[in-house]
Write a protein that holds these residues in place. Sequence first.
Motif, PDB file in Angstrom:
ATOM      1  N   UNK A   9       0.744  -0.944  -0.019  1.00  0.00           N
ATOM      2  CA  UNK A   9      -0.014   0.083   0.068  1.00  0.00           C
ATOM      3  C   UNK A   9       0.871   1.289   0.161  1.00  0.00           C
ATOM      4  N   UNK A  10       1.841   1.269   0.789  1.00  0.00           N
ATOM      5  CA  UNK A  10       2.854   2.251   0.886  1.00  0.00           C
ATOM      6  C   UNK A  10       3.594   2.527  -0.420  1.00  0.00           C
ATOM      7  N   UNK A  11       3.871   1.540  -1.120  1.00  0.00           N
ATOM      8  CA  UNK A  11       4.555   1.801  -2.539  1.00  0.00           C
ATOM      9  C   UNK A  11       3.261   2.150  -3.493  1.00  0.00           C
ATOM     10  N   UNK A  12       2.211   1.695  -3.357  1.00  0.00           N
ATOM     11  CA  UNK A  12       0.790   2.153  -4.451  1.00  0.00           C
ATOM     12  C   UNK A  12       0.856   3.760  -3.852  1.00  0.00           C
ATOM     13  N   UNK A  13       0.642   4.155  -2.944  1.00  0.00           N
ATOM     14  CA  UNK A  13       0.451   5.598  -2.595  1.00  0.00           C
ATOM     15  C   UNK A  13       1.868   6.454  -3.004  1.00  0.00           C
ATOM     16  N   UNK A  14       2.990   5.775  -2.858  1.00  0.00           N
ATOM     17  CA  UNK A  14       4.131   6.574  -3.359  1.00  0.00           C
ATOM     18  C   UNK A  14       4.021   6.876  -4.838  1.00  0.00           C
ATOM     19  N   UNK A  15       3.657   5.799  -5.523  1.00  0.00           N
ATOM     20  CA  UNK A  15       3.434   6.024  -7.103  1.00  0.00           C
ATOM     21  C   UNK A  15       2.442   7.425  -7.290  1.00  0.00           C
ATOM     22  N   UNK A  16       1.479   7.445  -6.165  1.00  0.00           N
ATOM     23  CA  UNK A  16       0.506   8.611  -6.450  1.00  0.00           C
ATOM     24  C   UNK A  16       1.031   9.981  -5.907  1.00  0.00           C
ATOM     25  N   UNK A  17       2.257   9.897  -5.503  1.00  0.00           N
ATOM     26  CA  UNK A  17       2.954  11.057  -4.896  1.00  0.00           C
ATOM     27  C   UNK A  17       3.673  12.177  -5.831  1.00  0.00           C
ATOM     28  N   UNK A  18       3.379  12.261  -7.089  1.00  0.00           N
ATOM     29  CA  UNK A  18       3.663  13.264  -7.938  1.00  0.00           C
ATOM     30  C   UNK A  18       2.643  13.815  -8.739  1.00  0.00           C
TER      31      UNK A  18
END
Length: 122
Positions: A9-18
Amino acid sequence: MTTPLHQLKAEFFKTLGHPARIRILELLSVREMAVGEILTEVAIEPSNLSQQLAVLRRAGLVSTRKEGSVVHYSLTSPQVAELLLVARSILTQVLSEQTELLDGLRADAKASGRSRITRGTR
């Protein structure tokens, strides 16, 4: 050994972090778009757009369809659009609460005779 769900989940939200990736997903929430259309709307360098689209593809959030020499992008799931709507709703609520707090602080300052403090005024 499998990766824990919270890490995924953290990696998923990191993907959305731009911001550019969020903007791309918002555009694709409306309809499928060609790369040139996305480029016009997002207003970033073509190489940067290509990198951001690659990140979204690797994460499985967008898919491509080629028509001649034109590449079209679309969301892989309508749930991505739903997630963006939920995020907007949460942000609207948080900002609304902050605005109410700010309004309360201004009202308190005005009531106590300190409605505006200006620089250099004594």
